[in-house]
Design a protein around this motif. Structure first.
Motif: not given
Lengths: 337, 384
Positions: B9-31, B178-184
């Motif tokens: 039910p809070f979908g719009t707010e969650a999409a607004t606040l949460l990072p996407r998988v595409e964002t998370m991959i750079p977070v991983l390697y740059f992290g 993208t998800e496979v890349s994320y987990y690998m």
């Protein structure tokens, strides 16, 4: 591999390079570059010399100076005017920018940096680094909002340059760009001014005493904290003036990337000369300026590698730090807070 | 998890606040890169301002290997092998740079490492051997993605990449490219994290902290601190190069400005300070925070963010209201929120330096009185 010309080509180029007229023109180019470098670096070295703060925001302040100077020029030159009034306006812009940035510097020192003196020096680097991000982004927003810049260099500001600065001026067998001569004159004037301020005035005496031994100076009844504020304001003001000078130079201009383009050579000059020594800064600026000019000539005439001048500048930094870690004129443990 | 929240039910707010998988991959390697920066700078106290040199070395080495530009390594070399070799090249580079740099301390050390990195940056930017237009960066030739996994065992290899990666279906779970890349990529980062964690908790790591706290005393106790510093620098360079290799493997392209430039090291510094300087996991959280924040204020507002949220939820009446001198609400939003995250990240960074010098994780640790993983279970046990 890199495309280097065959050795014979380098040999004949060396012959060209050693011709007196080439050497003279490279020398004057070098002086002009040295004048710019000393302008950018002097504020940085003053601040470090007394306070031990390595100001990472220095490049952004220079960039701010370039834009503000450009604004003053554009605002008044739009009404027309001869070359002489334009030159006079340039000095008005210098004064205005110096006052504005010195004010900003005071606010930054009192509001932010003062809180960090009792922490390790790394925190001052961190704070000024954060300041750079904020300043750059604010300027970027302003530039976008007023639509000042379709391309990287701000053309309106270039347009305010008086005609005689763009012409070639003949000096004997050498023809020199008018702007180069103007930059040399301006640089010499500023260096002389700072020199006189530091060695001939009472306040300069206090600053030098404070950088030698802050505690002792305090014991003599001088409020070192206030001297810190004044020096920081002076340093940021000088960064601004350097920016105003860069605004007319077609190699630099007023643009957001100038912030880091100016910051890195300033660091090189300050470190090579020895952190916090003004004499060292002047000598290092001359050295870096000459090498830069010579390498630019080699790039144009013999060696096909675009990054040659820039790379040599950083190589100077590395070599000097290896051979003489405290810099050419530095003493060890400068600004040890 | 992301899908669950976005479809709630809070979908719009969650999409607004949460990072996407595409964002998370750079977070991983740059992290990972930020962690390797923190490994040397946060634990030994030597600010390595030219750390981007190793990140760039890793990224360039991996792509150059795949493009058959590295002698002795054929283009078919498995990605994992080239990743490790890239790490070793960075180690060699770090030993060379460190051997001269560690004679200096404090600001001078930061400057000489910056100097070395800039020499490399300018060199790579002008070196036409790496690609036809070195200033813009280089691209991976060929269409195949790079495989992460165990070299030689095909069943265990999975390609990563935004458009060229593998897709995996396990029962009712379907993972896209993208998800496979994320987990690998996550797997590699996790292994690297544990390796660094292990080193920090070993006697070697204790000496690193001793150097940070009081180098003279560490020398007096009898440690050859120069060797320890050099060793730590080399290890850190290895992981920085692995991070760079992951960037290259995922993006399939790398430019000097996003690898060798000193501002890249600046971003790592940002992540380390926000996450917690001197806590190994901190930089990852710092980078997560940083990237989430940037996405939240991103220009395009892809996959949520503040901009589309405001556009849909504020009526046109509100949007058209004039605030000041012809500047409408819409204009203000476009001006101040449209992709200018750096302004707010920078402000936040300054505030962190001033008021939260230990960063997110460091402060949490101080509050709890020990590492989070140890303290949380201990506290929960109290309620049993």
């Amino acid at each position: 591999m890199m495309e280097l010309v065959p050795l014979a080509g380098v040999g004949s180029a060396l012959g060209d390079f050693l011709r007196p007229s080439t050497l003279a023109s490279v020398f004057i180019q070098g002086l002009a570059k040295a004048a710019l470098y000393v302008m950018i670096a002097s504020g940085l070295t003053l601040i470090f010399g007394l306070m031990g703060v390595l100001n990472f925001a220095h490049g952004s302040l220079t960039m701010l100076g370039a834009y503000l100077g450009g604004l003053v020029m554009v605002a008044f030159v739009a009404a027309g005017g001869s070359s002489i009034t334009r030159l006079a306006l340039f000095f008005v812009a210098v004064v205005v920018v110096f006052a504005l940035l010195a004010g900003l510097g005071t606010a930054v020192e009192v509001g932010l940096i003062r809180k960090l003196y009792d922490r390790p020096p790394v925190y001052q680097i961190l704070l000024t680094f954060g300041l750079t991000l904020v300043l750059n982004e604010l300027v970027r927003i302003a530039v976008l909002f007023y639509g000042m810049q379709p391309q990287t260099d701000w053309q309106d500001a270039f347009g305010t340059k008086p005609g005689f600065l763009t012409n070639q001026i003949g000096l004997g067998s050498v023809s020199v760009n008018g702007l180069a001569l103007f930059e040399i004159a301006f640089g010499v004037l500023t260096v002389a001014g700072i020199w006189a301020f530091l060695t001939r005035t009472r306040y300069g005496l206090v600053i030098r005493a404070g950088s030698e031994d802050a505690e002792m100076t305090e014991a003599l009844g001088i409020d070192v904290r206030r001297v810190f504020t004044v020096v920081f304001a002076l340093g940021t003001g000088l960064a601004g003036i350097a920016g105003v000078l860069l605004m007319w130079d077609p190699k630099w201009g007023a643009s957001v990337p100038v912030a880091s383009e100016a910051l890195l050579p300033a660091f090189v000059v300050v470190i090579v000369g020895g952190l916090g020594t003004f004499r060292g800064t002047v000598v290092a600026a001359l050295l870096v300026g000459m090498v830069d000019a010579a390498m630019s000539w080699w790039f144009v005439n013999a060696i096909d590698f675009a990054g040659l001048p820039e790379m040599t500048i950083f190589l100077i930094l590395v070599v000097v730090l290896i051979l003489r870690p405290q810099g050419l004129f530095g003493v060890e443990e400068v600004g040890g807070h | 998890m992301y899908h669950l929240l976005v479809n709630s039910p809070f979908g719009t707010e969650a999409a607004t606040l949460l990072p996407r998988v595409e964002t998370m991959i750079p977070v991983l390697y740059f992290g990972l890169f930020a962690m390797s920066f923190d490994f040397i700078s946060g634990y030994t106290g030597y600010l390595s301002f030219g750390h981007a040199a190793f990140y760039g070395t890793g990224a360039y080495f991996v792509i150059l290997t795949a493009n058959d530009k590295i002698p002795l390594l054929p283009p078919g070399t498995p990605f994992m092998v080239s990743l490790v070799v890239a790490g070793l090249v960075a180690v060699a580079l770090a030993l060379a740079i460190g051997a001269v740099s560690f004679r200096l301390t404090g600001v001078y050390f930061a400057m000489i490492t910056l100097g070395f990195a800039q020499v490399l940056y300018v060199f790579v930017r002008g070196w036409d051997y790496v690609g036809s237009n070195p200033r813009d960066g280089i691209f991976l030739n060929g269409a195949n993605g790079l495989n992460i996994g165990v070299p030689g065992v095909d069943a265990l290899n999975l390609s990563i990449g935004a458009l060229t990666g593998d897709e995996v279906s396990l029962g009712f779970v379907h993972l896209g490219q993208t998800e496979v890349s994320y987990y690998m990529i996550g797997l590699v980062v996790l292994v690297c994290y544990f390796a660094m964690q292990r080193i920090i908790h070993s006697p070697f790591g204790k000496v690193m902290v001793a150097i940070r706290e009081n180098e003279e005393r560490a020398i007096a106790v009898g440690y050859d601190t120069f060797r320890y510093k050099l060793g730590a620098f080399a290890i850190s360079a290895f992981f920085a190069a692995v991070a760079g290799g992951l960037l290259a493997g995922y993006e399939r392209t790398v430019s000097p400005d996003e690898s060798f430039n000193f501002l890249v090291a600046g971003d790592a510094l940002l992540a380390s300070i926000i996450g917690g300087f001197g806590t190994l996991a901190g930089p990852l959280y710092g980078q997560l925070f940083n990237e989430t924040f940037r996405e939240f204020l991103s220009k395009a507002g892809e996959g949520g963010g503040l901009l589309p949220y405001l556009r849909t939820h504020l009526g046109s009446g509100v949007m058209g209201t004039t605030i000041y001198n012809g500047l409408t609400v819409q204009g203000a939003i476009e001006t101040f929120l449209n992709g200018h995250a750096s302004l707010y990240v920078g402000t936040l960074f300054v505030l962190f330096v001033l008021f939260v010098p230990n960063g997110l994780l460091g402060t949490l640790r101080d509050r709890l009185g020990g590492p989070v993983s140890k303290e949380i279970p201990a506290r929960l046990r109290r309620f049993r």
